[in-house]
Design an enzyme around this catalytic site. Sequence first.
Site, PDB file in Angstrom:
ATOM      1  N   ASP A 253       0.917  -1.598   0.009  1.00 30.58           N
ATOM      2  CA  ASP A 253       0.228  -0.250  -0.150  1.00 30.58           C
ATOM      3  C   ASP A 253       0.781   1.493   0.162  1.00 30.58           C
ATOM      4  O   ASP A 253       1.807   1.632   0.277  1.00 30.58           O
ATOM      5  CB  ASP A 253      -0.602  -0.062   1.220  1.00 30.58           C
ATOM      6  N   TYR A 320       6.806  -8.648   7.807  1.00 34.86           N
ATOM      7  CA  TYR A 320       6.035  -6.954   8.274  1.00 34.86           C
ATOM      8  C   TYR A 320       5.783  -7.141   9.191  1.00 34.86           C
ATOM      9  O   TYR A 320       5.980  -7.355  10.997  1.00 34.86           O
ATOM     10  CB  TYR A 320       4.720  -7.250   7.870  1.00 34.86           C
ATOM     11  N   TYR A 392      -3.762  -9.610   3.083  1.00 28.43           N
ATOM     12  CA  TYR A 392      -3.446  -8.262   3.656  1.00 28.43           C
ATOM     13  C   TYR A 392      -3.365  -8.837   4.658  1.00 28.43           C
ATOM     14  O   TYR A 392      -4.873  -8.995   5.682  1.00 28.43           O
ATOM     15  CB  TYR A 392      -5.444  -8.193   2.724  1.00 28.43           C
TER      16      TYR A 392
END
Length: 430
Positions: A253, A320, A392
Amino acid sequence: MSIIDIANNILRKYCLCDRCLGRLFASLGRGLSNDERGKAIKIALVLELHKRYLDGDKDSLKQLVELSPNIGPIAVNLIKNLGIEIEYTPRTCFICDNKINDIIDTYSQRIADIINERHINSFVLGIRGVTSYIRKEESIANEFKLLYWENIKRELKREIGKKIQMMTNAKVDFLNPEAMIIIDIDRDRIYIESPSLLIYGRYWKLGRMISQNIWLTKNGVKKYPLSIEEIAKMLVKDGFGDDVVLHIAGREDVDVRTLGSGRPFVLEIKRPRKRNIDIKDIENRLNSISRWLKFELNMFVDRDFVSRVKKGCRTSYKIYRAIVVADRDIGIEDIKRLEEFFRDRIIEQRTPTRVLRRKKDVLRRRKVFEIKTRVISPRVFEALIKCEGGLYVKELISGDNGRTVPSFSSVLNANTLCLTLDALYVHEYI
């Protein structure tokens, strides 16, 4: 019927230059150009008619005189040496109008200049046009039932290619040429299609609100001030090529930083102006534009490598770092429960609400391999998430109103949101 007899019949009707005559017998003999072959056939025909004349066949001399305008100086000079005065006006070749040698020389020089200017090391040649020439030579081949002729396009490709190689350091390469050169003779145009340069590397997004692609609003205004694509396309302005395309292993993103190992990608420079470019020159140029983006370019690759990079992002794992906020205090037991629960856990996700307007609503299953957490304050904690590509992560944390299950929110029985997200590692299978 012998070659001389066939040539005799052809030249009685048509004036042909040495190349166009030789091309009608192109498959006969080795190591000869069509120019040499045609000249040899004319000499042999003149010698044969001269021999017959000396042997007492007076019609042979008459035949030689009749053929001389279509044979050219070889026949005319012999007739004059025999003491016979004839009027000779040069005729043009029925097939090429005496233009084939000029075509070969002119286009060879023009293309050689381009190759030297662009530092092209290998090429392959194609010919368009010359339809009137082809039609004429085909009519002769059919009329005299010739079996050993070749198309004029084939000769032009071969002879121009040979001259280009003599005038440059470039070589013909049919398998992997650096340039595909098309000559349109009817339009007097040269088209050069250079296969793209493909360069593998990685990029780092050191700031947020940076998109991968240029993102314009309906009014044509940039939605975000900076994009990776925008930086890459600066190479077009700098004259590296006509266009630039990015092939990226996945995406993040706009508000997600890419740190750690960076994200793999392939930079494609379409129709490059030069082939022998230094990768580091491109890397330095990319890195000089914005302090919020860093690029590292490693090596030239082929088209198959691009496919592997893009395919690998769907099968690789990523790590992440998320800063998570909850609507209640999070204790040590909560953290332990979260880590234990998300060990090798399959996550079911419907397309996130935030992207439903541009993506189809489908169910995805992705795996979380493990998470590690650290409490920052009573309601804020850090989570390192190792997961399968395509997950996601923001929705893994929030649950997206039940569209992602399980989620941090469901396991902690609290509303949790991702404050910031950074990609730390993108594994490659290439």
